[in-house]
Design an enzyme around this catalytic site. Structure first.
Site, PDB file in Angstrom:
ATOM      1  N   CYS A  79       0.830  -1.209   0.000  1.00  0.00           N
ATOM      2  CA  CYS A  79       0.000   0.000   0.000  1.00  0.00           C
ATOM      3  C   CYS A  79       0.868   1.265   0.000  1.00  0.00           C
ATOM      4  CB  CYS A  79      -0.998  -0.024   1.159  1.00  0.00           C
ATOM      5  SG  CYS A  79      -2.349   1.174   0.958  1.00  0.00           S
ATOM      6  N   HIS A 187      -3.790  -4.913  -0.142  1.00  0.00           N
ATOM      7  CA  HIS A 187      -3.401  -5.428   1.174  1.00  0.00           C
ATOM      8  C   HIS A 187      -3.462  -6.956   1.162  1.00  0.00           C
ATOM      9  CE1 HIS A 187      -3.188  -1.717   3.570  1.00  0.00           C
ATOM     10  NE2 HIS A 187      -4.107  -1.263   2.732  1.00  0.00           N
ATOM     11  N   GLU A 189      -2.523  -8.971   3.404  1.00  0.00           N
ATOM     12  CA  GLU A 189      -2.891  -9.455   4.739  1.00  0.00           C
ATOM     13  C   GLU A 189      -4.393  -9.396   4.975  1.00  0.00           C
ATOM     14  OE1 GLU A 189      -2.593  -5.021   5.365  1.00  0.00           O
ATOM     15  OE2 GLU A 189      -1.659  -6.531   4.065  1.00  0.00           O
TER      16      GLU A 189
END
Length: 212
Positions: A79, A187, A189
């Site tokens: 990001c 992202h 994650e």
């Protein structure tokens, strides 16, 4: 072990949780010695480019990152980390790290979806990516897999650095870099199975690189 760069830029904890879920050893750290001893570095970030760069410059972590890249340490930007790996960001008129050539640009609110609906800024939610060239990060991940995006600015490196793209009104770069030096605008994650697979692939690459 992976070092998650700690520079008060937001999503370090969520990255660590994803790595913990995968059983990948990791530590959130700003210690240059720990970073130097890691198999690879994850450079996360949320928020504004200017603030993120200020934190890096204040702590000296900008030099630590550049030194590790020069030494061949694998790096994954996420990001805002992805954005400030470039030379410049339009956000806050920010001179960035210059690890990868290019700049970060604000989405054009005049862009429209296929049905003519104007896009909303920020780009927020799930979207698919299209791989443009081979990349170890994407091994075993389905073509046009969906990942989770939250951003108002997007990376614009030279075409030779573009690994995958996403379309939001217009096509933009979603992954850039080269072997061992990668940056993802989304992202991983927060992207479920494809995101976890990408993180697993990064760690596998780091371990293999450390044996070379």
């Amino acid at each position: 072990m992976l070092a998650i760069l700690d520079y008060k830029a937001g999503n370090q904890t969520s990255v660590r949780r994803a790595l913990d879920h995968l059983g990948i050893p990791c530590v959130i750290t700003a210690d240059p010695a720990v970073i130097a001893g890691a198999h690879g570095v994850i450079f996360p970030g949320v928020g504004a480019a200017g603030q993120a760069m200020n934190e890096l410059l204040t702590t000296g972590l900008d030099k630590v990152l550049k030194d590790q890249v020069q030494a061949g340490k694998p790096l994954l930007g996420i990001c805002v980390g992805c954005q400030i790996m470039l030379d410049y960001s339009q956000e806050n008129d920010t001179k960035a790290l210059g690890i990868v050539p290019g700049e970060c640009r604000l989405f054009n609110a005049a862009w429209t979806e296929e049905d003519g609906t104007p896009i909303r800024v920020p780009h927020m939610g799930w979207n698919s990516i299209v791989q443009k060239r081979p990349c170890e990060l994407l091994k075993g991940i389905e073509p046009e897999a969906e990942f989770y995006f939250v951003h108002s600015y997007y990376p614009a490196p030279p075409e030779s650095y573009v690994i995958a793209t996403c379309t939001y009104g217009e096509e933009f770069c979603a992954i850039h870099g080269g072997p061992g030096l990668w940056a993802v605008q989304f992202h991983p994650e927060k992207s479920g199975r494809p995101g976890l697979a990408l993180l697993r692939n990064f760690y596998a690459y780091c371990k293999e690189a450390s044996r070379a």
